[in-house]
Each structure stands twice: as C-alpha cells, then as structure tokens.
Scaffold this active site. Structure first.
Site, PDB file in Angstrom:
ATOM      1  N   GLU A 110      -6.348   4.075   8.543  1.00 58.81           N
ATOM      2  CA  GLU A 110      -6.227   5.513   8.299  1.00 58.81           C
ATOM      3  C   GLU A 110      -7.526   6.087   7.742  1.00 58.81           C
ATOM      4  O   GLU A 110      -7.861   7.250   7.995  1.00 58.81           O
ATOM      5  CB  GLU A 110      -5.047   5.782   7.369  1.00 58.81           C
ATOM      6  CG  GLU A 110      -3.715   5.533   8.067  1.00 58.81           C
ATOM      7  CD  GLU A 110      -2.569   5.245   7.111  1.00 58.81           C
ATOM      8  OE1 GLU A 110      -2.762   5.375   5.889  1.00 58.81           O
ATOM      9  OE2 GLU A 110      -1.484   4.884   7.599  1.00 58.81           O
ATOM     10  N   LYS A 131      -0.050   4.267  -0.141  1.00 61.33           N
ATOM     11  CA  LYS A 131      -0.700   5.388   0.557  1.00 61.33           C
ATOM     12  C   LYS A 131      -0.573   6.656  -0.300  1.00 61.33           C
ATOM     13  O   LYS A 131      -0.640   6.568  -1.526  1.00 61.33           O
ATOM     14  CB  LYS A 131      -0.131   5.550   1.966  1.00 61.33           C
ATOM     15  CG  LYS A 131      -0.231   4.257   2.777  1.00 61.33           C
ATOM     16  CD  LYS A 131       0.168   4.415   4.215  1.00 61.33           C
ATOM     17  CE  LYS A 131       0.051   3.093   4.954  1.00 61.33           C
ATOM     18  NZ  LYS A 131       0.358   3.205   6.391  1.00 61.33           N
ATOM     19  N   GLY A 188       3.448   1.843  11.051  1.00 60.12           N
ATOM     20  CA  GLY A 188       4.381   2.941  10.902  1.00 60.12           C
ATOM     21  C   GLY A 188       5.133   3.318  12.159  1.00 60.12           C
ATOM     22  O   GLY A 188       5.837   4.325  12.181  1.00 60.12           O
ATOM     23  N   HIS A 248      -9.172   0.557   5.715  1.00 59.44           N
ATOM     24  CA  HIS A 248      -7.843   0.765   6.278  1.00 59.44           C
ATOM     25  C   HIS A 248      -7.956   1.662   7.511  1.00 59.44           C
ATOM     26  O   HIS A 248      -8.788   2.571   7.568  1.00 59.44           O
ATOM     27  CB  HIS A 248      -6.909   1.399   5.236  1.00 59.44           C
ATOM     28  CG  HIS A 248      -5.481   1.411   5.647  1.00 59.44           C
ATOM     29  ND1 HIS A 248      -4.964   2.353   6.515  1.00 59.44           N
ATOM     30  CD2 HIS A 248      -4.453   0.598   5.322  1.00 59.44           C
ATOM     31  CE1 HIS A 248      -3.672   2.115   6.698  1.00 59.44           C
ATOM     32  NE2 HIS A 248      -3.343   1.052   5.989  1.00 59.44           N
ATOM     33  N   GLU A 267      -4.587  -5.444  10.972  1.00 63.18           N
ATOM     34  CA  GLU A 267      -3.626  -4.370  11.211  1.00 63.18           C
ATOM     35  C   GLU A 267      -3.764  -3.853  12.638  1.00 63.18           C
ATOM     36  O   GLU A 267      -4.689  -3.089  12.926  1.00 63.18           O
ATOM     37  CB  GLU A 267      -3.909  -3.181  10.290  1.00 63.18           C
ATOM     38  CG  GLU A 267      -3.876  -3.433   8.808  1.00 63.18           C
ATOM     39  CD  GLU A 267      -4.147  -2.136   8.061  1.00 63.18           C
ATOM     40  OE1 GLU A 267      -3.316  -1.762   7.254  1.00 63.18           O
ATOM     41  OE2 GLU A 267      -5.192  -1.499   8.318  1.00 63.18           O
ATOM     42  N   SER A 295       4.058  -2.690  10.272  1.00 58.79           N
ATOM     43  CA  SER A 295       5.528  -2.612  10.333  1.00 58.79           C
ATOM     44  C   SER A 295       6.203  -3.910   9.883  1.00 58.79           C
ATOM     45  O   SER A 295       7.165  -4.375  10.509  1.00 58.79           O
ATOM     46  CB  SER A 295       5.992  -2.218  11.738  1.00 58.79           C
ATOM     47  OG  SER A 295       5.545  -0.914  12.067  1.00 58.79           O
ATOM     48  N   ASN A 327       0.853  -1.186   0.000  1.00 62.74           N
ATOM     49  CA  ASN A 327       0.000   0.000   0.000  1.00 62.74           C
ATOM     50  C   ASN A 327       0.888   1.235   0.000  1.00 62.74           C
ATOM     51  O   ASN A 327       1.531   1.550   1.000  1.00 62.74           O
ATOM     52  CB  ASN A 327      -0.906  -0.024   1.245  1.00 62.74           C
ATOM     53  CG  ASN A 327      -1.742   1.236   1.377  1.00 62.74           C
ATOM     54  OD1 ASN A 327      -1.916   1.997   0.419  1.00 62.74           O
ATOM     55  ND2 ASN A 327      -2.255   1.468   2.574  1.00 62.74           N
TER      56      ASN A 327
END
Length: 249
Positions: free
Chosen positions: A95, A11, A169, A93, A163, A209, A9
């Site tokens: 985010e 992003k 991250g 996702h 996730e 990660s 991904n």
C-alpha cells in the site's frame, strides 16, 4: 532455528479503545511459543507499548522516513518509532508502494534507517495480479529483493514478508504450491546474497488474506516462518487462532 513470527498490521485502524484487543490477546496467549507483533497506527504506539509491557508481545510501526530528522511534515523517523518503545517497523508494504509511489530505492533507504535506529525491519515484497498472470512473479520478486534490501544486514534485524498484492484484502489466496515456490525462491536468493548462515536465518512471512480457516495449511508450506496479517489482526478473536495455528505448525 528460526523463531516463528505472527505479525499484525492494523493499517489506518484503531483508537485508544482498540487497545483492549491487546489485553484480550495477552490473556489468551500469556506465554506464546512464537513471537507475536502488532503494528498499530503511530498514534497508538506508545500506549500499545505500555499495554504490552508485562508480556512478550512486540509493538512495531507501520512505516518510517529514511531520514533521522528534518523538514518532513507528517512523517515519522525510525528513531522516533524506537523512542516510542517499538522494536519493529514495516517497510515497503504494497500500500505504501502503490499509494505513495515508493520505489525500491526508497524502501532500501528506509530499511537502512530502521537498522541504524535499532529496529527490526519487516521488508515487504510481492507481485500484482497483472505480473502474476504474465508469469513474471519470480522476476519481480528477485528485483525487489535485490533493490529493497541493504547490502549489509543481519537475521536479527530483518524479516521478509511476501505479499502477493492481488491477495491482500481480497479473500483470494495463492495455492500452497504457489506460496512454496516463492518462499523457496526467496530463501535461495537470500542465501546467495548474504551467505548460508544469514540467508537461512532470516524469517520469511506470508501475507495475503491469512485467517484462522487457512492458517494451518499456509504454515505447513516450506520456508513459511509466520504471517503478516491485516484485517484479521484487528480483533483478538480473529488473530488469536492464527497465533495458535503458528504455535502448532
């Protein structure tokens, strides 16, 4: 047998020059034994499809609207993503859930739209650090699975990506026991809801990660069928070793 999947991904990263990374990835893995997917920003989907045309590399979108068309300025429908040549799309996702306040019901509608357009939806679920520390992880995962997935789906058009939000991250990675506990739990829930045939066939990815240095350990965990990779997918030199690790798992 579930075919393993290494998904990247990008992003909100990538310009036209970034497509050279796909060329490098193709050269390094001319005939991968696992499925490889890159989800670039929507501006690059068509060009990425052209770049990947002579290779089994799959291209996907990062999000889609629940409606096929309409007055939704700035949004992209699943049908548009399919028309651009993509075969996958991410839904839910973390985010999107956080930055755009997307609910499970919204994600369910987007996932259904992806299926109707002929796309495979990679449905993302996961807990926050606060939820993990409160020992609510499995409760959160169960709720997201129940509310984010349509009642009717197939293993061919749905992938689940776990996730842990607190690991995305941050460089923090759950222990293999923690990953295994959640992936085994997801598998059980899928089998209970959709039957053993479908439930056992849906691929479950780990995202959070993932990098070359920990990929071998993660891919050895029960019910981990691949990875959804963020930052490490931007460079073929970083993503390629993850693909190799998955091939050797």
């Amino acid at each position: 047998m579930r075919k393993k999947l290494a998904a990247g991904n990008w992003k909100m990263n990538g310009l036209s020059a970034s497509l050279t990374e796909l060329e490098t990835l193709k050269t390094a893995h001319p005939a991968p034994s696992v499925e490889v997917l890159i989800c670039p920003p929507s501006t690059l989907i068509t060009s990425a499809v052209v770049t990947a045309a002579d290779h089994p590399l799959q291209i996907g979108g990062q999000d889609c609207h629940a409606n096929e068309a309409g007055a939704h300025t700035g949004d992209i429908s699943a049908a548009m993503i399919k028309d651009a040549g993509a075969s996958y799309v991410l839904t839910g996702h973390s985010e999107r859930r956080t930055d755009h306040n997307e609910s499970d019901a919204t994600i369910r509608a987007k996932t259904r739209a992806a299926h109707e357009a002929g796309l495979t939806a990679v449905v993302c679920i996961g807990e926050t650090l606060e939820e993990r520390e409160a020992a609510n992880t499995l409760q959160i995962i169960a709720g997201q699975l129940a509310a984010s997935l349509p009642d009717i789906l197939a293993a061919e058009n749905t992938v689940i990506a776990y996730e842990p939000v607190w690991a995305i991250g941050t460089g923090k990675v759950p222990t293999t026991n923690q990953i295994g506990e959640v992936h085994d739990f997801i598998r059980t829930k899928l089998e209970q809801r959709y039957g053993e045939g479908v439930g056992r066939s849906i691929r479950i990815l780990y995202g959070g990660s993932v990098k070359a240095s920990n990929a071998d350990e993660i891919f050895a965990v029960s019910n981990v069928d691949g990875a959804l990779v963020g930052g490490a997918s931007l460079k073929a030199s970083d993503f390629g070793p993850i693909v190799t690790a998955l091939e050797n798992a």
